[in-house]
Design a protein around this motif. Structure first.
Motif, PDB file in Angstrom:
ATOM      1  N   ARG A 129     -15.009  43.492  35.999  1.00 21.81           N
ATOM      2  CA  ARG A 129     -14.822  43.699  34.567  1.00 21.81           C
ATOM      3  C   ARG A 129     -13.723  44.736  34.380  1.00 21.81           C
ATOM      4  NH1 ARG A 129     -17.527  39.804  31.453  1.00 21.81           N
ATOM      5  NH2 ARG A 129     -19.584  39.438  32.349  1.00 21.81           N
ATOM      6  N   ARG A 175     -15.969  49.694  29.644  1.00 21.79           N
ATOM      7  CA  ARG A 175     -16.223  50.510  30.831  1.00 21.79           C
ATOM      8  C   ARG A 175     -15.918  49.685  32.068  1.00 21.79           C
ATOM      9  NH1 ARG A 175     -20.549  51.429  34.229  1.00 21.79           N
ATOM     10  NH2 ARG A 175     -21.892  50.032  33.031  1.00 21.79           N
ATOM     11  N   GLN A 179     -15.937  48.049  35.590  1.00 22.58           N
ATOM     12  CA  GLN A 179     -16.942  47.855  36.627  1.00 22.58           C
ATOM     13  C   GLN A 179     -16.520  46.658  37.460  1.00 22.58           C
ATOM     14  OE1 GLN A 179     -20.721  46.223  34.895  1.00 22.58           O
ATOM     15  NE2 GLN A 179     -19.723  46.684  32.949  1.00 22.58           N
ATOM     16  N   ALA A 180     -17.324  46.323  38.457  1.00 28.49           N
ATOM     17  CA  ALA A 180     -16.949  45.242  39.369  1.00 28.49           C
ATOM     18  C   ALA A 180     -16.681  43.958  38.599  1.00 28.49           C
ATOM     19  CB  ALA A 180     -18.063  45.021  40.390  1.00 28.49           C
TER      20      ALA A 180
END
Length: 423
Positions: free
Chosen positions: A120, A115, A117-118
Motif C-alpha cells: 500500500r 499510511r 504499509q506492505a
C-alpha cells in the motif's frame, strides 16, 4: 535529504523491472483477448471530477487525495483511481459514437495519501478495465472472468472472489432506512468518520476498518433483503454465468467497496498470506456514473487491480517472475586494434534482434569474461587481433563453455540461430 525518496513511494530498480514487464505484458495480452483496447489518461485531472465521481463520503475524497492549485488558480488532483478519468475521456471524446459497448483497459500510477504499509503505497500502480454500454449480466461475469484470468496466467493461487449486489437508486432508500434505524442506538459508539456518514451515506459504514464499527455493523441489515426485483434478478444471473464459467465465489453481504459510484454487482478478490490487507483488486457496476459526470445514462462496469499487491502475493507464494536483466550477447575485445570492429559488430547484433552490449571501461580479457558472467550474458563474441586478421571471431556459450570460431560477417546470424534454438 535529496538522496531519499518521498515516503510511500518506491524506486523500481533495473533488476526488478523485468517483473513489471511480465505483469504489464500479461495484462495487455489478456485484455486484448477479451476485446479491450488500451487507453491512457493524464495523471492529474480537475478535482471536481473525483469529488463528483468518486463521492465526497469516501476515504479517498475525504482524506487521501493529492490536490493542488496550479498557477492559473485551478484545483487539480493526482488521480487516486482510474475509473473517473476513463469516464471523463469516454464523454469528452464521444467514444460511444463508434458503437457500444466500448471496452477499455489501462495501466498506470495512481496516488493516494495514506499510511504506507506492505503493498500500500502513496504512488501505486493499477491495471483496470472499463466496459460501457450494456447492463447484460454476462458482461459482469466477463469482467470478473478477465480479472481471474489475469491472476491465473500469473499462477497466483488461493484466490477468493467475494461477490455482492449493492442495489440501485430504487432499492437503496429502503435499505438506508432500515440501516439507519439499526445504527441510531449505536451512533455515539461509531467512529467520527462513520458518524458523519450516518446521514450522508450509511452504506459506507460497512466498509469502515474500525474494529468497533465492524462489530456494530456485524448484525446490521444488509441490502440483500432489500433488493428490488430487477436488481435481484440481475444478481442471480451474474451468479449463474460465473457458475457456467466454473468460477467459484463467496457471497458476501457486507461487501460494499470503497467508492460511492457502485451499483448492483460489487466484487473483491482476496488472497491469503499478504497481511491484514488481503484484497488485491476489485470492482463492480456503476450504471449512474456517466450521467453523474454530465453524460447521457450509459451503464458501465469495471475493476482496478493493484499491481504492487499482486507482486506481494506472488512473493508470499514463492512464485518468482522471470527477471528482465542480462543480455543475449556480450562483445569481448582482446587487443587495441579491434574496437572499431567491435562497435560495428555490436550494431549488427542489435539489428538482428539480439540484446547485445560491450565493455566500455577498458577491462582486461579476464575481467570482461567475469563481467559477462555477472551481467549475465548467454553468449560472448570474442574479438582478438589474430582471429580478426583471418576474418574470424570466437563465440562462446557461458553455460557450457563450448566455443566455435566462425566468420566475422556471419557472427550476428549465428548468434541469432543460437537464440532461436534456446541457446
Amino acid at each position: 535529504m535529496l538522496t531519499s525518496r518521498p515516503r510511500g513511494t518506491e524506486d523500481i530498480l533495473p533488476e526488478e523491472v523485468g517483473r513489471w514487464y511480465l505483469l504489464e505484458a500479461t495484462a495487455r495480452q489478456v485484455s486484448r483477448l477479451y476485446g479491450y483496447r488500451e487507453i491512457r489518461t493524464p495523471v492529474f485531472e480537475h478535482t471536481e471530477l473525483f469529488n463528483r465521481g468518486v463521492g465526497d463520503t469516501t476515504d479517498i475524497v475525504e482524506k487521501e487525495m493529492y490536490t493542488f492549485t496550479d498557477r492559473g488558480g485551478r484545483s487539480l488532483t493526482l488521480r487516486p483511481e482510474g475509473t473517473a478519468p476513463v469516464v471523463r475521456a469516454f464523454l469528452e471524446h464521444h467514444l460511444e459514437a463508434g458503437g457500444l459497448p466500448v471496452k477499455l483497459f489501462y495501466l498506470g500510477p495512481m496516488f493516494r495519501y495514506g499510511r504506507p504499509q506492505a503493498g500500500r503505497l502513496r504512488q501505486f500502480h493499477q491495471f483496470g478495465v472499463e466496459a460501457f454500454g450494456s447492463r447484460d449480466p454476462a458482461l459482469d461475469a466477463e469482467v470478473i472472468a478477465l480479472a481471474m484470468d489475469f491472476y491465473n496466467r500469473l499462477a497466483l493461487k488461493d484466490l477468493e472472489l467475494h461477490l455482492n449486489s449493492v442495489g440501485c437508486p430504487a432499492c437503496r432508500p429502503r435499505h438506508r432506512e432500515k440501516l439507519q434505524d439499526y445504527l441510531r442506538p449505536h451512533l455515539a459508539d461509531l467512529c467520527p468518520t462513520c458518524q458523519g456518514r450516518f446521514e450522508r451515506n450509511p452504506l459506507r459504514i460497512f466498509d469502515c476498518k474500525s474494529p468497533v464499527c465492524q462489530e456494530i455493523v456485524a448484525g446490521a441489515p444488509t441490502i440483500a433483503a432489500s433488493l428490488c426485483p430487477d436488481c435481484g434478478q440481475h444478481f442471480e444471473r451474474v451468479q449463474e454465468y460465473l457458475q457456467e464459467l466454473e468460477i467459484d465465489f463467496i457471497l458476501d453481504e457486507h461487501l460494499v467497496r470503497g467508492l460511492d459510484y457502485y451499483t448492483n454487482t460489487a466484487f473483491e478478490i482476496m488472497v491469503k498470506g499478504i497481511g491484514a490487507q488481503s484484497s488485491i483488486g476489485g470492482g463492480g457496476r456503476y450504471d449512474g456514473l456517466v450521467a453523474a459526470l454530465g453524460g447521457k445514462p450509459v451503464p458501465g462496469i469495471g475493476f482496478g487491480l493493484g499491481l504492487e499487491r499482486v507482486l506481494l502475493a506472488l512473493e508470499s507464494q514463492g512464485r518468482e517472475l522471470m527477471p528482465g536483466g542480462g543480455v543475449d550477447v556480450l562483445v569481448v575485445t582482446a587487443g587495441a586494434g579491434v574496437e572499431r570492429v567491435a562497435v560495428r559488430l555490436l550494431a549488427s547484433l542489435r539489428a538482428a534482434g539480439l540484446k547485445a552490449d560491450k565493455d566500455y571501461l577498458g577491462r582486461s580479457l579476464k575481467a570482461q569474461m567475469k563481467y559477462a558472467n555477472r551481467y549475465p550474458a548467454k553468449l560472448v563474441v570474442i574479438l582478438g587481433e589474430e582471429e580478426l586478421a583471418r576474418g574470424q571471431v570466437l563465440v562462446r556459450r557461458l553455460d557450457s563453455g563450448d566455443q566455435e570460431e566462425i566468420p566475422l560477417d556471419a557472427a550476428a546470424a549465428y548468434c541469432r540461430q543460437e537464440k532461436e534454438r534456446g541457446f
